[in-house]
Each structure stands twice: as structure tokens, then as C-alpha cells.
Motif scaffolding. Structure first.
Motif, PDB file in Angstrom:
ATOM      1  N   ARG A 167       5.451  34.674  -5.728  1.00  0.00           N
ATOM      2  CA  ARG A 167       4.732  35.125  -6.920  1.00  0.00           C
ATOM      3  C   ARG A 167       5.194  34.349  -8.152  1.00  0.00           C
ATOM      4  N   VAL A 168       6.511  34.143  -8.259  1.00  0.00           N
ATOM      5  CA  VAL A 168       7.036  33.362  -9.385  1.00  0.00           C
ATOM      6  C   VAL A 168       6.477  31.952  -9.355  1.00  0.00           C
ATOM      7  N   SER A 169       6.434  31.326  -8.184  1.00  0.00           N
ATOM      8  CA  SER A 169       5.896  29.975  -8.055  1.00  0.00           C
ATOM      9  C   SER A 169       4.429  29.941  -8.503  1.00  0.00           C
ATOM     10  N   HIS A 170       3.664  30.949  -8.094  1.00  0.00           N
ATOM     11  CA  HIS A 170       2.248  31.028  -8.485  1.00  0.00           C
ATOM     12  C   HIS A 170       2.099  31.104  -9.997  1.00  0.00           C
ATOM     13  N   PHE A 171       2.888  31.981 -10.631  1.00  0.00           N
ATOM     14  CA  PHE A 171       2.771  32.153 -12.078  1.00  0.00           C
ATOM     15  C   PHE A 171       3.298  30.931 -12.833  1.00  0.00           C
ATOM     16  N   MET A 172       4.354  30.309 -12.334  1.00  0.00           N
ATOM     17  CA  MET A 172       4.882  29.110 -12.988  1.00  0.00           C
ATOM     18  C   MET A 172       3.834  28.004 -12.981  1.00  0.00           C
ATOM     19  N   ASN A 173       3.158  27.833 -11.864  1.00  0.00           N
ATOM     20  CA  ASN A 173       2.095  26.835 -11.788  1.00  0.00           C
ATOM     21  C   ASN A 173       0.953  27.172 -12.741  1.00  0.00           C
ATOM     22  N   LYS A 174       0.627  28.455 -12.825  1.00  0.00           N
ATOM     23  CA  LYS A 174      -0.424  28.893 -13.748  1.00  0.00           C
ATOM     24  C   LYS A 174      -0.033  28.607 -15.192  1.00  0.00           C
ATOM     25  N   PHE A 175       1.214  28.960 -15.564  1.00  0.00           N
ATOM     26  CA  PHE A 175       1.688  28.727 -16.932  1.00  0.00           C
ATOM     27  C   PHE A 175       1.674  27.232 -17.263  1.00  0.00           C
ATOM     28  N   ARG A 176       2.036  26.409 -16.286  1.00  0.00           N
ATOM     29  CA  ARG A 176       2.064  24.969 -16.532  1.00  0.00           C
ATOM     30  C   ARG A 176       0.647  24.428 -16.739  1.00  0.00           C
ATOM     31  N   LYS A 177      -0.294  24.878 -15.930  1.00  0.00           N
ATOM     32  CA  LYS A 177      -1.679  24.416 -16.065  1.00  0.00           C
ATOM     33  C   LYS A 177      -2.279  24.825 -17.409  1.00  0.00           C
ATOM     34  N   LEU A 178      -1.850  25.987 -17.907  1.00  0.00           N
ATOM     35  CA  LEU A 178      -2.343  26.474 -19.195  1.00  0.00           C
ATOM     36  C   LEU A 178      -1.616  25.837 -20.380  1.00  0.00           C
ATOM     37  N   GLY A 179      -0.583  25.043 -20.106  1.00  0.00           N
ATOM     38  CA  GLY A 179       0.159  24.383 -21.173  1.00  0.00           C
ATOM     39  C   GLY A 179       1.197  25.255 -21.838  1.00  0.00           C
ATOM     40  N   PHE A 180       1.591  26.348 -21.177  1.00  0.00           N
ATOM     41  CA  PHE A 180       2.588  27.253 -21.745  1.00  0.00           C
ATOM     42  C   PHE A 180       4.016  26.797 -21.445  1.00  0.00           C
ATOM     43  N   ILE A 181       4.202  26.097 -20.344  1.00  0.00           N
ATOM     44  CA  ILE A 181       5.526  25.600 -19.965  1.00  0.00           C
ATOM     45  C   ILE A 181       5.358  24.220 -19.345  1.00  0.00           C
ATOM     46  N   ASN A 182       6.484  23.551 -19.165  1.00  0.00           N
ATOM     47  CA  ASN A 182       6.519  22.319 -18.395  1.00  0.00           C
ATOM     48  C   ASN A 182       7.810  22.333 -17.602  1.00  0.00           C
ATOM     49  N   TYR A 183       7.780  21.843 -16.406  1.00  0.00           N
ATOM     50  CA  TYR A 183       9.024  21.748 -15.649  1.00  0.00           C
ATOM     51  C   TYR A 183       8.962  20.627 -14.644  1.00  0.00           C
ATOM     52  N   ASN A 184      10.044  19.894 -14.626  1.00  0.00           N
ATOM     53  CA  ASN A 184      10.235  18.808 -13.676  1.00  0.00           C
ATOM     54  C   ASN A 184      11.730  18.754 -13.385  1.00  0.00           C
ATOM     55  N   GLY A 185      12.193  19.783 -12.678  1.00  0.00           N
ATOM     56  CA  GLY A 185      13.617  19.940 -12.451  1.00  0.00           C
ATOM     57  C   GLY A 185      14.289  20.763 -13.535  1.00  0.00           C
ATOM     58  N   HIS A 186      13.660  20.877 -14.699  1.00  0.00           N
ATOM     59  CA  HIS A 186      14.187  21.681 -15.803  1.00  0.00           C
ATOM     60  C   HIS A 186      13.015  22.324 -16.528  1.00  0.00           C
ATOM     61  N   ILE A 187      13.137  23.580 -16.886  1.00  0.00           N
ATOM     62  CA  ILE A 187      12.016  24.337 -17.455  1.00  0.00           C
ATOM     63  C   ILE A 187      12.005  24.206 -18.974  1.00  0.00           C
ATOM     64  N   GLU A 188      10.846  23.836 -19.524  1.00  0.00           N
ATOM     65  CA  GLU A 188      10.644  23.749 -20.961  1.00  0.00           C
ATOM     66  C   GLU A 188       9.562  24.754 -21.346  1.00  0.00           C
ATOM     67  N   VAL A 189       9.853  25.567 -22.360  1.00  0.00           N
ATOM     68  CA  VAL A 189       8.963  26.664 -22.753  1.00  0.00           C
ATOM     69  C   VAL A 189       8.333  26.351 -24.112  1.00  0.00           C
ATOM     70  N   TYR A 190       7.021  26.598 -24.217  1.00  0.00           N
ATOM     71  CA  TYR A 190       6.294  26.384 -25.466  1.00  0.00           C
ATOM     72  C   TYR A 190       5.971  27.736 -26.113  1.00  0.00           C
TER      73      TYR A 190
END
Length: 218
Positions: free
Chosen positions: A172-195
Motif C-alpha cells: 500500500r505504501v508503494s502504491h501511494f508513493m508512486n501516486k504521490f510522485r506522479k502527482l508531483g508531491f514527492i520525488n525519490y530516487n534512493g532518497h525521499i524529497e517532499v514538496y
């Protein structure tokens, strides 16, 4: 405060390496700890062996307060990175709080903030979906300030740990993280960046106690 950063009667300075246990759940609680440097996670283990991360602490926070009332450790504390900790015996801390108004204010402010955080976490678990709980957790960990365009999480944290902290599954976390990234709310590539835009997902739900509706959608 110099008192908390130096050794003396009833207080010692201790160093812990990354991943080292500071104390274990069930240990005798003989000291309150103050985190000078580094970050620490608090983990609880159920009788069935299920593990959950209940908090991630940063420098400037107390933990292990159960020593003041003679209880055993309620959780296990593990260093997320190299840490420096001041260990204060219960009797010495109580005496200092009674004698020093400045120390009393520091410790009481800490307890009030911790109590408010516990209440907010409980409300979050009762009324918010797992998606909102994840968004809130990421915002809390990032600790965005006014004017920040983005901020990375201060520690590397796995999706398993995020799942444990909000009470859901890694998938579930993986699903939501991917959703947040697609919406431009976060970015992560080994490290999580929050907008800051992630805040739009966590507008508080009001508990409608008058009609008894406490349902949530996971």
C-alpha cells in the motif's frame, strides 16, 4: 542548554553507532535520555512478534521518560545514525526540574509537545485513510518550513518502516508513493524529497462525534 550537553553528577554522555541499540523493550528504566546529536527510532514488539516503529526522534528531544515513574522500557530505541546521548538519572532530573526554572520549562514543553503528537497520531489512526496517514508522516519527517520549495527526509527510511509507522502494508505504501510522485508531491530516487504541495492531501477530517460516524476509507 549547557547542562544537557555536559557530564556531571547523575548524568553521563554516551555515544552510539548507527544501528546500535540504546535500550531494549522490557529493560529496567533507570535514566531519561536527551538526544544531543543524531536520530533515533523507537520500536515496539508485540507478544506475537509483530514489530512497529512508533517514533523517529531528532536532536533536542528527550526519550525514555518512563524512568521517572519506575516503569520498564516500553519500546526499543535504535540509533538511525551515529548518536550522542545524555543519560540523566531519574532522581537527578527531578531535583533539577524542581530547582531550575529553565530546565523545568524545557522539559515541560517537551512533554506537552509529545502529548499533543500522541493525540494527533491517535486521531490520524482513527479517522484518516492510510493514504492520508502516509502523507502526514512524510510531511512530519520532512519538517517543511515556510518558504521551502522542497525538503529531503533527514534519514533514509524504507517503505517497510513507513508501513509500520502508519499501520498498513508495504504494498500500500508503494502504491501511494508512486501516486504521490506522479502527482508531483514527492520525488525519490534512493532518497525521499517532499514538496509543499503534499499538504493538499492531508486537509484535516473533522471527527463527527455528534452523529457517531467514525468510519474511514483505507
Amino acid at each position: 542548554m549547557a547542562f544537557l550537553s555536559s557530564a556531571g553528577p547523575g548524568r553521563t554522555i554516551q555515544q552510539f553507532r548507527k544501528h546500535q541499540s540504546i535500550f531494549a523493550q522490557g529493560d529496567k528504566a533507570d535514566s531519561v535520555l536527551y538526544l544531543q546529536q543524531g536520530r533515533v527510532k523507537l520500536v515496539v514488539m508485540s507478544e506475537q512478534g509483530k514489530e512497529g516503529v512508533v517514533a523517529i526522534l531528532e536532536a533536542g528531544q528527550f526519550f525514555g521518560e518512563s524512568a521517572l515513574i519506575g516503569r520498564r522500557r516500553l519500546s526499543t530505541a535504535v540509533a538511525l545514525e551515529d548518536c550522542m546521548v545524555t543519560a540523566l538519572t531519574g532522581p537527578m532530573l527531578i531535583t533539577t526540574i524542581q530547582r531550575e526554572p529553565g530546565m523545568c520549562e524545557v522539559f515541560m514543553t517537551h512533554l506537552l509537545k509529545r502529548n499533543c503528537r500522541v493525540e494527533e497520531d491517535l486521531i490520524d489512526q482513527l479517522f484518516n485513510s492510510s493514504e492520508k496517514r502516509l502523507a502526514r508522516l512524510l510531511l512530519l519527517l520532512a519538517d517543511l518550513s515556510e518558504g521551502d520549495s522542497a525538503k529531503s527526509l533527514p534519514v533514509d527510511i524504507s517503505q517497510e518502516t513507513l508501513a509500520e509507522m502508519i499501520g498498513t502494508t508495504r504494498s500500500r505504501v508503494s502504491h501511494f508513493m508512486n501516486k504521490f510522485r506522479k502527482l508531483g508531491f514527492i520525488n525519490y530516487n534512493g532518497h525521499i524529497e517532499v514538496y509543499p504541495s503534499l499538504r493538499s492531501t492531508v486537509s484535516p477530517d473533522k471527527a463527527r462525534l455528534q452523529d457517531g460516524d467514525t468510519r474511514r476509507s483505507d
